[in-house]
Write a protein that holds these residues in place. Sequence first.
Motif, PDB file in Angstrom:
ATOM      1  N   ALA A  35       9.429  -6.436 -22.365  1.00 32.77           N
ATOM      2  CA  ALA A  35       8.373  -5.684 -21.698  1.00 32.77           C
ATOM      3  C   ALA A  35       7.713  -6.559 -20.638  1.00 32.77           C
ATOM      4  N   LEU A  36       7.249  -5.865 -19.570  1.00 28.25           N
ATOM      5  CA  LEU A  36       6.589  -6.549 -18.468  1.00 28.25           C
ATOM      6  C   LEU A  36       5.414  -5.672 -18.052  1.00 28.25           C
ATOM      7  N   ALA A  37       4.181  -6.223 -18.115  1.00 23.79           N
ATOM      8  CA  ALA A  37       2.971  -5.485 -17.751  1.00 23.79           C
ATOM      9  C   ALA A  37       2.437  -6.028 -16.439  1.00 23.79           C
ATOM     10  N   LEU A  38       2.277  -5.146 -15.446  1.00 22.73           N
ATOM     11  CA  LEU A  38       1.824  -5.541 -14.117  1.00 22.73           C
ATOM     12  C   LEU A  38       0.374  -5.123 -13.931  1.00 22.73           C
ATOM     13  N   SER A  39      -0.327  -5.874 -13.069  1.00 23.16           N
ATOM     14  CA  SER A  39      -1.721  -5.554 -12.754  1.00 23.16           C
ATOM     15  C   SER A  39      -2.062  -6.073 -11.379  1.00 23.16           C
ATOM     16  N   GLY A  40      -3.194  -5.587 -10.839  1.00 25.99           N
ATOM     17  CA  GLY A  40      -3.664  -6.062  -9.551  1.00 25.99           C
ATOM     18  C   GLY A  40      -3.030  -5.322  -8.393  1.00 25.99           C
ATOM     19  N   SER A  41      -3.147  -5.924  -7.208  1.00 23.20           N
ATOM     20  CA  SER A  41      -2.656  -5.319  -5.964  1.00 23.20           C
ATOM     21  C   SER A  41      -1.314  -5.939  -5.598  1.00 23.20           C
ATOM     22  N   TRP A  42      -0.258  -5.157  -5.782  1.00 27.15           N
ATOM     23  CA  TRP A  42       1.086  -5.620  -5.417  1.00 27.15           C
ATOM     24  C   TRP A  42       1.344  -5.218  -3.964  1.00 27.15           C
ATOM     25  N   THR A  43       0.625  -5.923  -3.091  1.00 30.68           N
ATOM     26  CA  THR A  43       0.717  -5.678  -1.652  1.00 30.68           C
ATOM     27  C   THR A  43       0.972  -6.994  -0.942  1.00 30.68           C
ATOM     28  N   ILE A  47       0.149 -10.281  -3.245  1.00 28.74           N
ATOM     29  CA  ILE A  47       1.291 -10.652  -4.083  1.00 28.74           C
ATOM     30  C   ILE A  47       1.456 -12.156  -4.220  1.00 28.74           C
ATOM     31  N   GLY A  48       0.999 -12.911  -3.219  1.00 24.97           N
ATOM     32  CA  GLY A  48       1.044 -14.371  -3.332  1.00 24.97           C
ATOM     33  C   GLY A  48       2.452 -14.898  -3.549  1.00 24.97           C
ATOM     34  N   THR A  49       2.601 -15.728  -4.589  1.00 22.43           N
ATOM     35  CA  THR A  49       3.899 -16.358  -4.893  1.00 22.43           C
ATOM     36  C   THR A  49       4.600 -15.701  -6.082  1.00 22.43           C
ATOM     37  N   LEU A  50       4.238 -14.457  -6.377  1.00 25.67           N
ATOM     38  CA  LEU A  50       4.851 -13.807  -7.527  1.00 25.67           C
ATOM     39  C   LEU A  50       6.342 -13.553  -7.336  1.00 25.67           C
ATOM     40  N   ASP A  51       6.804 -13.469  -6.090  1.00 24.22           N
ATOM     41  CA  ASP A  51       8.239 -13.259  -5.873  1.00 24.22           C
ATOM     42  C   ASP A  51       9.047 -14.414  -6.445  1.00 24.22           C
ATOM     43  N   VAL A  78       6.074  -4.105   0.457  1.00 19.44           N
ATOM     44  CA  VAL A  78       6.359  -5.504   0.115  1.00 19.44           C
ATOM     45  C   VAL A  78       6.438  -5.664  -1.399  1.00 19.44           C
ATOM     46  N   GLY A  79       5.448  -5.092  -2.107  1.00 26.96           N
ATOM     47  CA  GLY A  79       5.485  -5.178  -3.554  1.00 26.96           C
ATOM     48  C   GLY A  79       6.675  -4.455  -4.154  1.00 26.96           C
ATOM     49  N   VAL A  80       6.995  -3.274  -3.609  1.00 27.00           N
ATOM     50  CA  VAL A  80       8.155  -2.545  -4.114  1.00 27.00           C
ATOM     51  C   VAL A  80       9.432  -3.340  -3.899  1.00 27.00           C
ATOM     52  N   TRP A  81       9.541  -3.991  -2.722  1.00 34.74           N
ATOM     53  CA  TRP A  81      10.756  -4.766  -2.439  1.00 34.74           C
ATOM     54  C   TRP A  81      10.895  -5.935  -3.408  1.00 34.74           C
ATOM     55  N   VAL A  82       9.782  -6.631  -3.712  1.00 30.80           N
ATOM     56  CA  VAL A  82       9.833  -7.759  -4.651  1.00 30.80           C
ATOM     57  C   VAL A  82      10.226  -7.271  -6.041  1.00 30.80           C
ATOM     58  N   LEU A  83       9.618  -6.169  -6.467  1.00 31.56           N
ATOM     59  CA  LEU A  83       9.964  -5.645  -7.787  1.00 31.56           C
ATOM     60  C   LEU A  83      11.400  -5.132  -7.835  1.00 31.56           C
ATOM     61  N   GLN A  84      11.819  -4.473  -6.759  1.00 31.52           N
ATOM     62  CA  GLN A  84      13.178  -3.929  -6.741  1.00 31.52           C
ATOM     63  C   GLN A  84      14.213  -5.042  -6.806  1.00 31.52           C
ATOM     64  N   LEU A 109       7.318   5.540  -3.917  1.00 29.76           N
ATOM     65  CA  LEU A 109       7.750   4.371  -3.131  1.00 29.76           C
ATOM     66  C   LEU A 109       9.046   3.782  -3.678  1.00 29.76           C
ATOM     67  N   PHE A 110       9.156   3.738  -5.017  1.00 31.88           N
ATOM     68  CA  PHE A 110      10.407   3.245  -5.605  1.00 31.88           C
ATOM     69  C   PHE A 110      11.582   4.162  -5.223  1.00 31.88           C
ATOM     70  N   ASP A 111      11.348   5.475  -5.276  1.00 34.91           N
ATOM     71  CA  ASP A 111      12.423   6.407  -4.916  1.00 34.91           C
ATOM     72  C   ASP A 111      12.799   6.282  -3.442  1.00 34.91           C
ATOM     73  N   LEU A 112      11.788   6.102  -2.584  1.00 41.42           N
ATOM     74  CA  LEU A 112      12.067   5.981  -1.155  1.00 41.42           C
ATOM     75  C   LEU A 112      12.866   4.725  -0.847  1.00 41.42           C
ATOM     76  N   LEU A 113      12.507   3.624  -1.481  1.00 40.43           N
ATOM     77  CA  LEU A 113      13.248   2.387  -1.245  1.00 40.43           C
ATOM     78  C   LEU A 113      14.679   2.489  -1.773  1.00 40.43           C
ATOM     79  N   ALA A 114      14.851   3.153  -2.900  1.00 39.84           N
ATOM     80  CA  ALA A 114      16.198   3.308  -3.452  1.00 39.84           C
ATOM     81  C   ALA A 114      17.081   4.149  -2.548  1.00 39.84           C
ATOM     82  N   GLN A 115      16.489   5.139  -1.834  1.00 37.59           N
ATOM     83  CA  GLN A 115      17.283   5.986  -0.939  1.00 37.59           C
ATOM     84  C   GLN A 115      17.729   5.244   0.306  1.00 37.59           C
ATOM     85  N   HIS A 116      16.873   4.347   0.826  1.00 41.70           N
ATOM     86  CA  HIS A 116      17.172   3.667   2.088  1.00 41.70           C
ATOM     87  C   HIS A 116      17.713   2.260   1.902  1.00 41.70           C
ATOM     88  N   ALA A 117      17.822   1.816   0.685  1.00 40.75           N
ATOM     89  CA  ALA A 117      18.331   0.448   0.455  1.00 40.75           C
ATOM     90  C   ALA A 117      19.802   0.393   0.802  1.00 40.75           C
TER      91      ALA A 117
END
Length: 391
Positions: A35-43, A47-51, A78-84, A109-117
């Motif tokens: 399991a992975l629990a996310l919080s804060g602003s993934w922008t 996002i800082g150095t979380l990537d 940006v956050g979606v790309w790092v998570l993806q 946003l996840f669906d949109l990135l998956a369509q254009h990736a």
Amino acid sequence: MITHPHAADLPSDSGRAAAHSRVTPAAFTQPRPDALALSGSWTALGIGTLDRQLDALPVSRQAQIVVDGARVDALDTVGVWVLQRFLERVRGEGGGVRLNGWRPEHAKLFDLLAQHAAPSASLAPPPPPALERLGRATATAVEELFALLSFVGESAAALAASVARPARVRWRTILHDIQSAGFNALPIVGLLSFLLGIVVAYQGAEQLRRYGANIFVADLVGWSMLREFAPLIAAIIVAGRSGSAYAAQIGTMAVTEEIDAMRTLGIAPLDVLVLPKIFALLIALPLLTVYADVLGVFGGMMMARAQLGVGYGEFLDRLVNAIEPSTYWLGIVKAPVFAAIIAVVGCFQGFLTHGGADSVGRQTTRAVVHAIFLVIVADALFSILFSILDF
């Protein structure tokens, strides 16, 4: 349509700083291995150095990871790309991914990135069998050979038409090409021929000295230089200098569509670009061969004096008595054939250029290699023919 706000509506520096301070940094916790629990602003701002931290996070093989986004305050591309990228790594390890608690706008946003990736790179197909590669290479070579023969026929027809009507010949262009292909090549042709004569005399000196046949060095140098080496070395140098220049010039014009413009104006490219080069080499290469003959014999004569003690007068007397005029003319006869090969191959490879600068360089290289190869093949055929005719 995007409208720009008035200057009065723009936030001040203190307002921007306050807005930036309100961004909650992104964070994640791992309550359990799956399991992975996310919080804060993934922008981009939060996002800082979380990537890099996600990249270093160990992933269990063949396990399904639940990614909880219920506490995510903001999310952008940006956050979606790092998570993806992290999720793709999990899937690549054979694991599964399940998103839990995400807001609808974040899930879109996840669906949109998956369509254009871009689709993931698949394994390269296995190389074709050796027999298939050989067949394809042979078919390509045969096709290019027929194209070359067609170009030779067109050039011969244009050459015959120019001879029938001399007013069509562009003498100024021919004189310019004679200067660039002939006169400007005198230093390098002379130097290499001189050195080649020295090498031939030096290599034969030791063997001739053993049998007391020092004077026969004139025969060796005369026969080798006048009959073989002088026309061959002159042709190879001209192929490297002028053949490459012809291919590069015509290739550049083909890339910039200048040749198409000439055809549109009713100007035959063969008359302007090919025939002057053929005429120039037909004149320049025999003269370069004579020049190479003189310098090659002179180099051999100097080495004969230094190594074998054969004086200049003795060398020349033996050379005149040993070398028949036919030996000299056999070398001269080869030069026009070599000139035609170099000019036609160089221009032909230039017309094959398409695309960009990379194609110009590739066709220039092919022009030099093919011209030298065909010159050596022609020289071998001359040797076989002269042997059959007992020349």
